[in-house]
Design a protein around this motif. Structure first.
Motif, PDB file in Angstrom:
ATOM      1  N   MET A 167      32.164 102.310  88.095  1.00  0.00           N
ATOM      2  CA  MET A 167      30.801 101.781  87.963  1.00  0.00           C
ATOM      3  C   MET A 167      30.281 102.136  86.571  1.00  0.00           C
ATOM      4  N   ILE A 168      29.784 101.140  85.847  1.00  0.00           N
ATOM      5  CA  ILE A 168      29.229 101.351  84.527  1.00  0.00           C
ATOM      6  C   ILE A 168      27.723 101.519  84.639  1.00  0.00           C
ATOM      7  N   LYS A 169      27.196 102.599  84.063  1.00  0.00           N
ATOM      8  CA  LYS A 169      25.752 102.822  84.086  1.00  0.00           C
ATOM      9  C   LYS A 169      25.107 102.084  82.920  1.00  0.00           C
ATOM     10  N   VAL A 170      24.132 101.244  83.214  1.00  0.00           N
ATOM     11  CA  VAL A 170      23.388 100.518  82.190  1.00  0.00           C
ATOM     12  C   VAL A 170      22.043 101.200  82.004  1.00  0.00           C
ATOM     13  N   ASN A 171      21.740 101.580  80.772  1.00  0.00           N
ATOM     14  CA  ASN A 171      20.483 102.259  80.483  1.00  0.00           C
ATOM     15  C   ASN A 171      19.390 101.250  80.140  1.00  0.00           C
ATOM     16  N   LYS A 172      18.241 101.412  80.729  1.00  0.00           N
ATOM     17  CA  LYS A 172      17.077 100.596  80.403  1.00  0.00           C
ATOM     18  C   LYS A 172      16.313 101.303  79.289  1.00  0.00           C
ATOM     19  N   ILE A 173      16.253 100.669  78.114  1.00  0.00           N
ATOM     20  CA  ILE A 173      15.650 101.326  76.966  1.00  0.00           C
ATOM     21  C   ILE A 173      14.134 101.213  77.026  1.00  0.00           C
ATOM     22  N   SER A 174      13.480 102.359  76.875  1.00  0.00           N
ATOM     23  CA  SER A 174      12.019 102.403  76.800  1.00  0.00           C
ATOM     24  C   SER A 174      11.652 103.322  75.639  1.00  0.00           C
ATOM     25  N   THR A 175      11.069 102.751  74.609  1.00  0.00           N
ATOM     26  CA  THR A 175      10.739 103.557  73.429  1.00  0.00           C
ATOM     27  C   THR A 175       9.551 104.464  73.718  1.00  0.00           C
ATOM     28  N   ASP A 176       9.713 105.729  73.360  1.00  0.00           N
ATOM     29  CA  ASP A 176       8.658 106.720  73.553  1.00  0.00           C
ATOM     30  C   ASP A 176       8.423 107.390  72.207  1.00  0.00           C
ATOM     31  N   TRP A 177       7.277 107.080  71.593  1.00  0.00           N
ATOM     32  CA  TRP A 177       7.003 107.621  70.264  1.00  0.00           C
ATOM     33  C   TRP A 177       6.191 108.915  70.328  1.00  0.00           C
ATOM     34  N   SER A 178       6.136 109.538  71.504  1.00  0.00           N
ATOM     35  CA  SER A 178       5.426 110.820  71.607  1.00  0.00           C
ATOM     36  C   SER A 178       6.303 111.976  71.140  1.00  0.00           C
ATOM     37  N   THR A 179       7.596 111.705  70.982  1.00  0.00           N
ATOM     38  CA  THR A 179       8.516 112.705  70.435  1.00  0.00           C
ATOM     39  C   THR A 179       9.376 112.038  69.366  1.00  0.00           C
ATOM     40  N   LEU A 180       9.886 112.854  68.449  1.00  0.00           N
ATOM     41  CA  LEU A 180      10.732 112.318  67.399  1.00  0.00           C
ATOM     42  C   LEU A 180      12.140 112.059  67.919  1.00  0.00           C
ATOM     43  N   PRO A 181      12.717 110.908  67.598  1.00  0.00           N
ATOM     44  CA  PRO A 181      14.114 110.677  67.970  1.00  0.00           C
ATOM     45  C   PRO A 181      15.024 111.659  67.235  1.00  0.00           C
ATOM     46  N   SER A 182      16.183 111.924  67.790  1.00  0.00           N
ATOM     47  CA  SER A 182      17.164 112.793  67.125  1.00  0.00           C
ATOM     48  C   SER A 182      18.442 112.005  66.904  1.00  0.00           C
ATOM     49  N   GLY A 183      19.357 112.598  66.164  1.00  0.00           N
ATOM     50  CA  GLY A 183      20.625 111.940  65.896  1.00  0.00           C
ATOM     51  C   GLY A 183      20.496 110.757  64.952  1.00  0.00           C
ATOM     52  N   LEU A 184      19.468 110.770  64.103  1.00  0.00           N
ATOM     53  CA  LEU A 184      19.230 109.651  63.200  1.00  0.00           C
ATOM     54  C   LEU A 184      20.015 109.792  61.898  1.00  0.00           C
ATOM     55  N   THR A 185      20.295 108.655  61.276  1.00  0.00           N
ATOM     56  CA  THR A 185      20.828 108.631  59.921  1.00  0.00           C
ATOM     57  C   THR A 185      19.769 108.021  59.017  1.00  0.00           C
ATOM     58  N   TRP A 186      19.284 108.842  58.093  1.00  0.00           N
ATOM     59  CA  TRP A 186      18.313 108.398  57.101  1.00  0.00           C
ATOM     60  C   TRP A 186      19.061 108.154  55.795  1.00  0.00           C
ATOM     61  N   TYR A 187      18.630 107.129  55.058  1.00  0.00           N
ATOM     62  CA  TYR A 187      19.233 106.846  53.755  1.00  0.00           C
ATOM     63  C   TYR A 187      18.091 106.691  52.754  1.00  0.00           C
ATOM     64  N   PHE A 188      18.016 107.613  51.797  1.00  0.00           N
ATOM     65  CA  PHE A 188      16.978 107.543  50.781  1.00  0.00           C
ATOM     66  C   PHE A 188      17.601 107.117  49.457  1.00  0.00           C
TER      67      PHE A 188
END
Length: 286
Positions: free
Chosen positions: A1-22
């Protein structure tokens, strides 16, 4: 069984695991501001300094890197080269014996430990959970590419980039660059850490009078790396108020923009707290 995630953006906390390019012109605050890009401030950031330019960033945690792989030398005993199975025996040159010296601080003039990108990646992969950092900065990607281009020209036995048959040299260099950055990216995403890539910007005026903005890299490599970034910011220094700014405004001629909706099409002070507040205070329009 494959679990499908329902994406819900929550901007009350900072996302992690990001790649920033300056990207930006020299002296527009890229290294200084990236050195504090963490909730812990500078204590949470490790700079992989490939340009030998972080010596003067106060409180920065810096590992100096001078190549892709560690240098090697012939092993000698009593002034004679040691052989092993009929071949000259070689060893990795110890980090403190690679010919670099401290430029500032109490150890000024003394030998300085420098490393290769491969050595640093192995160390971070092995010890990440023991380390105090949550963000790694590669400053700059441009220098990493120059090292890789040197490797490619030697491997293909050509005098310079562009001399390879049918663009084989550019393709090889692009693959090597992307592979290295992806290895750092995967390691950090796996552990919830953030990756910051830094490049100087290359500017070209286009026919409609707009300015094309992208990293100072070969076009194919620039597009490949920026495609893997979550947020790409263009840094500037203001003549009016002497502050540094970062723009996430995107259009066709700019490899600039953000997957994070709160930062889309914004230009704000180039400061971690300012960017964080922009995200946390974002309200979705009804």
């Amino acid at each position: 069984m494959i679990k499908v995630n329902k994406i819900s953006t929550d901007w009350s906390t900072l996302p992690s695991g990001l790649t920033w390019y300056f990207i930006g012109q020299p002296k527009t605050g890229k290294t200084t501001n990236s050195s504090k890009w963490s909730e812990k401030g500078s204590e949470g950031v490790l700079i992989i300094d490939t340009d030998l330019g972080s010596d003067f960033v106060n409180n920065a945690n810096v590992v100096t890197v001078t190549g892709i792989s560690p240098p090697r030398r012939a092993v000698e005993e009593d002034g004679k080269q040691v052989t092993e199975k009929g071949k000259p025996k070689v060893e990795i040159v110890p980090p403190k014996e690679r010919g670099y010296y401290h430029r500032v601080g109490p150890d000024k003039g003394k030998p300085m430990e420098v490393y290769s990108l491969v050595e640093v990646l192995k160390w971070l992969t092995k010890d990440w959970k023991k380390l105090p950092y949550d963000t790694v900065v590669i400053d700059t990607v441009d220098q990493v590419n120059r090292w890789i281009e040197d490797i490619v020209t030697k491997e293909l036995n050509i005098s310079a980039m562009g001399a390879g048959d049918w663009g084989a040299d550019w393709g090889m260099a692009r693959r090597k660059n992307v592979e290295i950055m992806v290895r750092f990216q995967k390691m950090l995403k796996k552990n919830g850490g953030n990756l910051i890539l830094i490049s100087h910007s290359k500017q070209t005026t286009v026919t409609d009078g707009k300015t094309q903005l992208m990293p100072e890299l070969p076009r194919g490599l620039a597009y490949s790396l920026t495609a893997k970034a979550d947020v790409i910011g263009y840094t500037t220094a203001s003549k009016e108020d002497l502050n540094y700014y970062v723009s996430f405004k995107s259009y066709d001629e700019r490899t600039v923009g953000s997957r994070l909706k709160p930062l889309c099409q914004k230009e704000i002070l180039f400061d971690y707290e300012e960017v964080k507040n922009e995200i946390l205070n974002f309200k979705e329009e009804a």
